[in-house]
Scaffold this motif. Structure first.
Motif, PDB file in Angstrom:
ATOM      1  N   ARG A  37       0.828  -1.211   0.000  1.00 12.66           N
ATOM      2  CA  ARG A  37       0.000   0.000   0.000  1.00 12.66           C
ATOM      3  C   ARG A  37       0.861   1.259   0.000  1.00 12.66           C
ATOM      4  N   ARG A  38       0.504   2.201  -0.866  1.00 12.60           N
ATOM      5  CA  ARG A  38       1.177   3.501  -0.891  1.00 12.60           C
ATOM      6  C   ARG A  38       0.426   4.437   0.047  1.00 12.60           C
TER       7      ARG A  38
ATOM      8  N   ARG B 221      -0.323   8.203   2.121  1.00 13.96           N
ATOM      9  CA  ARG B 221      -0.504   9.617   1.772  1.00 13.96           C
ATOM     10  C   ARG B 221       0.458  10.429   2.633  1.00 13.96           C
TER      11      ARG B 221
ATOM     12  N   ASN C 225       5.186   9.130   6.374  1.00 14.76           N
ATOM     13  CA  ASN C 225       4.607   8.242   5.373  1.00 14.76           C
ATOM     14  C   ASN C 225       3.969   7.062   6.096  1.00 14.76           C
TER      15      ASN C 225
ATOM     16  N   GLY D 275       2.137   4.702   4.814  1.00 16.03           N
ATOM     17  CA  GLY D 275       1.996   3.526   3.962  1.00 16.03           C
ATOM     18  C   GLY D 275       3.197   2.604   4.017  1.00 16.03           C
TER      19      GLY D 275
ATOM     20  N   GLN E 288       4.881   1.464   1.175  1.00 17.19           N
ATOM     21  CA  GLN E 288       5.836   1.793   0.120  1.00 17.19           C
ATOM     22  C   GLN E 288       6.505   3.139   0.394  1.00 17.19           C
TER      23      GLN E 288
ATOM     24  N   LEU F 261       7.787   6.901  -0.359  1.00 15.86           N
ATOM     25  CA  LEU F 261       7.272   7.990  -1.186  1.00 15.86           C
ATOM     26  C   LEU F 261       8.442   8.868  -1.625  1.00 15.86           C
TER      27      LEU F 261
ATOM     28  N   GLY G 112       8.559   3.742   3.970  1.00 21.17           N
ATOM     29  CA  GLY G 112       7.235   3.371   4.467  1.00 21.17           C
ATOM     30  C   GLY G 112       7.201   3.278   5.983  1.00 21.17           C
TER      31      GLY G 112
ATOM     32  N   HIS H  63       5.259   9.741  -7.983  1.00 15.68           N
ATOM     33  CA  HIS H  63       4.236   8.937  -8.641  1.00 15.68           C
ATOM     34  C   HIS H  63       3.057   9.767  -9.165  1.00 15.68           C
TER      35      HIS H  63
END
Length: 196
Positions: free
Chosen positions: A21-22, A24, A52, A54, A56, A58, A104, A138
């Motif tokens: 999961r990425r 926000r 972050n 998530g 993954q 960022l 992450g 991304h």
């Protein structure tokens, strides 16, 4: 059969949530800042914390700031410093802006410096609403990361790089006049000051 399908869906969604999961990106408003005003530019430095949530990482490609009162003018990301304000005689190392990432499920503090030109006309000893904008790796477009108040009424020595609290301050009329004069003097080229 139905229970095994539900178990498989639960396992797949849990795996995605925990590992793919990425998140926000979040940023928190600064409690302090450093500022310097000169005839051709304004420099502002902030201790920002990026979080972050998530799984993954960022990637942050670029950052900028906009004052709501500046008619769309923007302050560009100028560099990364080692501290908010270096002790007298200590080295104040600056790195140029560079793409970085926030791993992450982690937080990262950076001392970011922004530079803007043409802001002298709007500077005043008051609270300004500032928008921190980010260009993520991304995404194709810039997005708003954080809005926060910037308390320029705290700036007492605009011609020198100095650190200030970013909490509200109630000023007397005499203090407002004194700070406005200091801001105007710092933003006026020395040639014009000598002509007066």
């Amino acid at each position: 059969m139905g229970i095994s399908v539900l178990a498989l869906l639960f396992t797949a969604s849990s795996f995605w949530w925990l590992n793919a999961r990425r998140g926000r990106l979040k940023c928190f408003p600064p409690h302090s800042f450093a500022a310097k005003v000169s005839p051709d530019s304004i420099l502002l430095r902030f201790p920002f914390v990026f979080y972050n949530p998530g799984a993954q990482p960022l990637v942050i490609e670029n950052l900028s700031m906009k004052f709501d009162a500046a008619q769309g003018r923007e302050m560009k990301w100028h560099g990364v410093r080692t501290t908010l304000m270096a002790a007298r005689g200590a080295e104040d190392k600056m790195d140029l802006p560079a793409v970085f990432f926030v791993p992450g499920r982690s937080a990262q503090q950076l001392f970011l410096e922004f530079k803007g030109e043409g802001f002298e006309s709007i500077l005043a000893p008051k609270e300004f609403n500032v928008r921190l904008r980010v260009k993520l790796g991304h995404r194709k477009k810039w997005s708003l990361l954080r809005k926060f108040p910037l308390h320029l009424e705290r700036v007492r020595h605009p011609g020198s790089y100095a650190a200030y609290s970013n909490s509200p301050l109630v000023l007397t009329e005499a203090e407002v006049v004194e700070i406005e004069a200091a801001l105007n003097q710092a933003a006026t080229p020395s040639k014009k000051r000598n002509e007066k």
